[in-house]
Design a protein around this motif. Structure first.
Motif, PDB file in Angstrom:
ATOM      1  N   LEU A 188     -63.458  -4.168 -20.804  1.00 29.96           N
ATOM      2  CA  LEU A 188     -62.349  -3.855 -21.484  1.00 29.96           C
ATOM      3  C   LEU A 188     -62.176  -4.891 -20.809  1.00 29.96           C
ATOM      4  O   LEU A 188     -60.671  -5.798 -21.340  1.00 29.96           O
ATOM      5  CB  LEU A 188     -61.389  -3.344 -22.131  1.00 29.96           C
ATOM      6  N   ALA A 234     -56.412  -0.814 -26.388  1.00 32.78           N
ATOM      7  CA  ALA A 234     -57.037  -2.368 -26.379  1.00 32.78           C
ATOM      8  C   ALA A 234     -57.196  -1.929 -27.975  1.00 32.78           C
ATOM      9  O   ALA A 234     -58.089  -3.044 -28.441  1.00 32.78           O
ATOM     10  CB  ALA A 234     -58.947  -1.205 -26.167  1.00 32.78           C
ATOM     11  N   SER A 243     -63.660  -4.864 -28.061  1.00 34.35           N
ATOM     12  CA  SER A 243     -63.049  -4.098 -27.699  1.00 34.35           C
ATOM     13  C   SER A 243     -62.445  -2.895 -28.921  1.00 34.35           C
ATOM     14  O   SER A 243     -62.285  -1.808 -28.344  1.00 34.35           O
ATOM     15  CB  SER A 243     -61.439  -4.762 -27.691  1.00 34.35           C
TER      16      SER A 243
END
Length: 194
Positions: free
Chosen positions: A74, A118, A95
């Motif tokens: 990430l 995220a 993501s």
């Protein structure tokens, strides 16, 4: 020190701020920032040890390595959004998928903090669209309102069609001429209708 030093310092700060604003405006900055920040709690919490007095609480899971991999990916995807804008769609989808996987693998997605960051970052990356090139944006503005647009309107009012080589604007059937009350299509044919 001279009296001009604070002014130069303010100018330098303003110049750096404007450069950063320009840099930020040409990339999905907020998407990258949210994605990068989302990776931190996902990677951190499984390895964190909380001390309460003499008691230590470890939040490590059996999938601690998976949490670390998801967190690092990430962070990498967030940096990719900043420096490789062409891959923003892939980075956004990746993501979102990694955020969903972190719910199962990493302490409910970093206690939902990393998951939400995220997820928002991935959605922002998918929705971000680059600016139009400057020449295209200026060309469109001139045709609608600038000096060239004024000439086109004058030419259309005079019946010349604006700039040389442009056709007349389309007429609706039944439009009346402004001066003598004849229909425009009849005037073009040379007929006068009473």
């Amino acid at each position: 020190m001279s009296a001009e030093t604070p002014v130069q310092s303010a100018e330098t700060f303003t110049r750096l701020r404007l450069r950063f604003r320009d840099w930020r405006g040409h990339r999905p900055f907020w998407a990258g920032l949210f994605t990068l920040l989302g990776g931190v709690p996902i990677a951190y919490f499984p390895y964190a040890t909380l001390k309460l007095g003499h008691m230590s609480i470890a939040m490590a899971t059996t999938a601690g390595a998976g949490s670390l991999i998801i967190g690092v990916l990430l962070v990498t995807l967030g940096l990719t959004m900043w420096f490789q804008q062409a891959t923003r769609i892939f980075a956004g989808v990746a993501s979102i998928l990694l955020a969903l996987v972190s719910l199962v693998v990493s302490n409910i997605g970093g206690f939902l903090v990393g998951f939400l960051l995220a997820l928002i970052g991935g959605a922002l990356a998918l929705s971000w669209v680059p600016d139009k090139p400057q020449a295209e944006a200026h060309g469109h503005r001139e045709s609608s309102g600038g000096p060239a647009g004024d000439d086109a309107r004058k030419g259309a009012a005079e019946g010349t069609g604006g700039e040389a080589g442009q056709p007349h604007p389309p007429y609706e059937d039944g439009d009346l001429g402004e001066t003598d009350g004849t229909r425009i299509e009849d005037r073009d044919r040379g007929h006068r209708v009473g």
